[in-house]
Scaffold this motif. Structure first.
Motif, PDB file in Angstrom:
ATOM      1  N   ASN A  12     -33.448  77.394 122.932  1.00 44.81           N
ATOM      2  CA  ASN A  12     -32.554  76.087 122.455  1.00 44.81           C
ATOM      3  C   ASN A  12     -33.278  75.213 121.279  1.00 44.81           C
ATOM      4  N   SER A  13     -34.498  75.276 121.770  1.00 48.05           N
ATOM      5  CA  SER A  13     -35.175  74.245 120.600  1.00 48.05           C
ATOM      6  C   SER A  13     -35.355  75.153 119.554  1.00 48.05           C
ATOM      7  N   ILE A  14     -35.216  76.546 119.540  1.00 43.50           N
ATOM      8  CA  ILE A  14     -35.328  77.270 118.143  1.00 43.50           C
ATOM      9  C   ILE A  14     -34.064  77.076 117.469  1.00 43.50           C
ATOM     10  N   TRP A  15     -32.855  77.186 118.008  1.00 43.73           N
ATOM     11  CA  TRP A  15     -31.506  77.107 117.658  1.00 43.73           C
ATOM     12  C   TRP A  15     -30.862  75.920 118.111  1.00 43.73           C
ATOM     13  N   ARG A  16     -30.588  75.139 116.823  1.00 44.26           N
ATOM     14  CA  ARG A  16     -29.972  73.728 116.958  1.00 44.26           C
ATOM     15  C   ARG A  16     -29.014  73.615 116.092  1.00 44.26           C
ATOM     16  N   SER A  17     -27.885  73.132 116.907  1.00 43.86           N
ATOM     17  CA  SER A  17     -26.529  73.038 115.638  1.00 43.86           C
ATOM     18  C   SER A  17     -26.897  71.727 115.252  1.00 43.86           C
TER      19      SER A  17
ATOM     20  N   GLY B 295     -17.300  72.634 108.328  1.00 42.69           N
ATOM     21  CA  GLY B 295     -15.822  73.033 108.172  1.00 42.69           C
ATOM     22  C   GLY B 295     -15.491  74.054 109.400  1.00 42.69           C
ATOM     23  N   ALA B 296     -14.328  74.836 109.127  1.00 48.90           N
ATOM     24  CA  ALA B 296     -14.024  75.846 109.925  1.00 48.90           C
ATOM     25  C   ALA B 296     -14.893  76.899 109.932  1.00 48.90           C
ATOM     26  N   ASP B 297     -15.436  77.587 111.139  1.00 44.49           N
ATOM     27  CA  ASP B 297     -16.343  78.625 111.153  1.00 44.49           C
ATOM     28  C   ASP B 297     -17.812  78.381 110.472  1.00 44.49           C
ATOM     29  N   THR B 298     -17.788  76.966 109.940  1.00 46.28           N
ATOM     30  CA  THR B 298     -19.235  76.848 109.007  1.00 46.28           C
ATOM     31  C   THR B 298     -19.916  75.764 109.865  1.00 46.28           C
ATOM     32  N   ARG B 299     -20.992  76.140 109.950  1.00 48.82           N
ATOM     33  CA  ARG B 299     -21.805  75.155 110.639  1.00 48.82           C
ATOM     34  C   ARG B 299     -23.483  75.230 109.935  1.00 48.82           C
ATOM     35  N   LEU B 300     -23.956  73.926 110.302  1.00 48.19           N
ATOM     36  CA  LEU B 300     -25.348  73.665 109.726  1.00 48.19           C
ATOM     37  C   LEU B 300     -26.327  73.667 110.909  1.00 48.19           C
ATOM     38  N   VAL B 301     -27.158  74.798 110.913  1.00 51.62           N
ATOM     39  CA  VAL B 301     -27.942  74.947 112.125  1.00 51.62           C
ATOM     40  C   VAL B 301     -29.309  74.929 111.930  1.00 51.62           C
TER      41      VAL B 301
ATOM     42  N   ILE C 235     -32.966  76.815 112.764  1.00 52.06           N
ATOM     43  CA  ILE C 235     -33.697  78.046 113.743  1.00 52.06           C
ATOM     44  C   ILE C 235     -35.120  77.816 113.386  1.00 52.06           C
ATOM     45  N   ALA C 236     -35.871  77.551 114.262  1.00 55.31           N
ATOM     46  CA  ALA C 236     -37.401  77.363 114.336  1.00 55.31           C
ATOM     47  C   ALA C 236     -37.649  76.405 113.321  1.00 55.31           C
ATOM     48  N   GLY C 237     -36.901  75.427 113.382  1.00 56.67           N
ATOM     49  CA  GLY C 237     -37.303  74.165 112.418  1.00 56.67           C
ATOM     50  C   GLY C 237     -36.736  74.340 111.100  1.00 56.67           C
ATOM     51  N   LYS C 238     -36.132  75.536 110.558  1.00 57.07           N
ATOM     52  CA  LYS C 238     -35.593  75.852 109.192  1.00 57.07           C
ATOM     53  C   LYS C 238     -34.302  75.746 109.317  1.00 57.07           C
ATOM     54  N   ARG C 239     -33.602  74.978 108.375  1.00 56.39           N
ATOM     55  CA  ARG C 239     -32.248  74.874 108.188  1.00 56.39           C
ATOM     56  C   ARG C 239     -31.412  76.189 107.446  1.00 56.39           C
ATOM     57  N   PHE C 240     -30.399  76.530 108.504  1.00 55.82           N
ATOM     58  CA  PHE C 240     -29.541  77.389 107.497  1.00 55.82           C
ATOM     59  C   PHE C 240     -27.880  76.984 107.836  1.00 55.82           C
ATOM     60  N   VAL C 241     -27.143  77.752 106.746  1.00 58.95           N
ATOM     61  CA  VAL C 241     -25.714  77.594 106.999  1.00 58.95           C
ATOM     62  C   VAL C 241     -25.220  78.535 107.503  1.00 58.95           C
ATOM     63  N   THR C 242     -24.644  78.625 108.670  1.00 60.36           N
ATOM     64  CA  THR C 242     -24.010  79.965 109.209  1.00 60.36           C
ATOM     65  C   THR C 242     -22.360  79.771 109.233  1.00 60.36           C
ATOM     66  N   GLN C 243     -21.808  80.920 108.911  1.00 64.41           N
ATOM     67  CA  GLN C 243     -20.542  81.143 108.727  1.00 64.41           C
ATOM     68  C   GLN C 243     -19.995  82.486 109.638  1.00 64.41           C
ATOM     69  N   SER C 244     -19.323  82.190 110.659  1.00 68.30           N
ATOM     70  CA  SER C 244     -18.943  83.332 111.442  1.00 68.30           C
ATOM     71  C   SER C 244     -17.472  83.889 111.039  1.00 68.30           C
ATOM     72  N   GLN C 245     -17.325  85.095 111.149  1.00 63.71           N
ATOM     73  CA  GLN C 245     -15.865  85.683 110.799  1.00 63.71           C
ATOM     74  C   GLN C 245     -15.798  86.706 111.885  1.00 63.71           C
ATOM     75  N   PRO C 246     -14.496  86.799 112.617  1.00 60.14           N
ATOM     76  CA  PRO C 246     -14.121  87.850 113.483  1.00 60.14           C
ATOM     77  C   PRO C 246     -14.173  89.202 112.523  1.00 60.14           C
ATOM     78  N   VAL C 247     -14.459  90.268 113.209  1.00 58.73           N
ATOM     79  CA  VAL C 247     -14.310  91.494 112.698  1.00 58.73           C
ATOM     80  C   VAL C 247     -13.045  92.098 113.268  1.00 58.73           C
TER      81      VAL C 247
END
Ligand code: ADP
Length: 374
Positions: free
Chosen positions: A8-13, A18-24, A26-38
């Motif tokens: 949990n401390s590695i992955w933090r929201s 926006g919809a399906d888009t989050r800023l997270v 991971i290990a202290g580094k920030r990413f923008v994640t987008q998820s899409q259904p297959v």
């Protein structure tokens, strides 16, 4: 193996973007994640984009957008500025035109006022000139009258002499007639005729001299003017015991004979007056041609002219003579007369003593040639 807590401390929201888009984080580094259904699967694909890359992209987009805005703003500013410039130029042009119109109106007004002033000035000047000329004529006449007054005593003496002689001749002629001595009587008649002619000449000159005449130009022999003036003053010359030496050459000048005579009478009278207190009284008169000019030089053996007197010689009413003896008009009038004839007059003091007046006038012939040539 990492624990759940450490996972949990590695992955933090950090929040939804926006919809399906989050800023997270991971290990202290920030990413923008987008998820899409297959589609068709119970799967979701999760994309991770480095936050810094997103930031760079967002920043460059913002920069581009900002630049575009800045360009647009500049363009708007430029257009506004241009409009303002055009308006300002138009206003400036209008102001310049207004100023010019104003200046033109002002100039026209000034020119009109100056023209009116100049016309008035010219009229005033002409009036003054007329007045001056009239005054000069009056003065010339006054000068002549003064000269006449001074001459009258000598004239009375001069006329009395031939009159007395005439009386004597008359009684002796009567005697000759009584004695029937026709020859002697006839000789007496000739003498009496000469005497009467002499008196007539004197009075004739006096009449002409005293006349108030306007200036007239004609060809005059300068030597004859000198002779006639000397004849007028003959009595004074003899009374004063003045020896006259003449060297007169006939020279034609264009001038007024009466006024020329007036000039010479003034000069001769002054010379006679000046020599009153000296022993040697000699008046030397020379008239000669010098190139295109006629020169008359009248020199006396008087005391000469002091530097102080010399400076004021031709001033009106300047005199060193006693009250009643001089008006101080003679030389100033002579100066005016000679100048009106286009000539010059000046005085010289002679060594060891004596004074000379030199008159220079243009030759009449030279003037005529000038006239026909032009
Ligand atoms: P006025 O004879 O009435 O004095 P003028 O104008 O003829 O007036 O002369 C002015 C003065 O110039 C005289 O008073 C005299 O002092 C001086 N002057 C003129 N002619 C002679 C001369 N030949 N010698 C010395 N002084 C002269």
């Amino acid at each position: 193996m990492p624990s759940r807590a450490s996972a949990n401390s590695i992955w933090r929201s950090l929040g939804s973007l926006g919809a399906d888009t989050r800023l997270v984080s991971i290990a202290g580094k920030r990413f923008v994640t987008q998820s899409q259904p297959v589609p068709g699967e119970d799967w979701r694909i999760q994309y991770f984009t480095d936050w810094d890359t997103v930031l760079v992209t967002v920043r460059s987009k913002a920069l581009i957008a900002g630049s575009a805005w800045a360009v647009l703003l500049l363009l708007l500013l430029y257009i506004r500025q241009r409009r303002l410039g055009i308006r300002a130029r138009a206003e400036a042009q209008a102001a310049v035109e207004e100023t010019l119109r104003h200046a033109r109106d002002e100039l026209e007004r000034t020119v009109a006022a100056r023209t009116a002033a100049l016309t008035a000035e010219v009229a005033e000047r002409q009036k003054t000139e007329r007045h001056l000329r009239e005054t000069q004529d009056e003065l010339i006449h006054a000068g002549k009258m003064a000269a006449l007054g001074q001459m009258s005593a000598a004239m009375a003496h001069e006329i009395n002499q031939p009159l007395t002689a005439l009386r004597t001749f008359l009684s002796s002629t009567r005697l000759f007639v009584d004695r029937d001595n026709r020859e002697a009587a006839s000789a007496n008649f000739d003498m009496m005729n000469d005497l009467a002619e002499r008196i007539a000449k004197i009075t004739q000159h006096l009449k002409v001299f005293a006349r108030k005449s306007p200036i007239s130009f004609q060809t005059v022999d300068l030597s004859q003017s000198v002779e006639r003036s000397l004849l007028l003053l003959d009595g004074q010359v003899r009374l004063a015991g003045v020896e006259v030496a003449k060297r007169l050459e006939p020279v034609p000048v264009a001038g007024d004979p009466l006024r020329l005579e007036q000039v010479f009478v003034n000069l001769f009278r002054n010379a006679i007056d000046a020599m009153r207190a000296v022993e040697v009284r000699r008046l030397e008169v020379v008239v000669a041609r010098e190139g295109e000019s006629c020169v008359a030089r009248i020199a006396d053996t008087g005391p000469g002219i002091d530097a102080e007197v010399m400076e004021r010689l031709f001033e009106p009413f300047f005199t060193t003579k006693e009250v009643g003896e001089g008006l101080g008009l003679g030389l100033s009038l002579s100066y005016g007369i000679i100048r009106d004839m286009g000539g010059t007059i000046h005085a010289e003091s002679l060594a060891p003593s004596g004074a000379a007046f030199v008159i220079r006038l243009p030759l009449a012939a030279a003037k005529e040639e000038e006239g026909s040539g032009g």
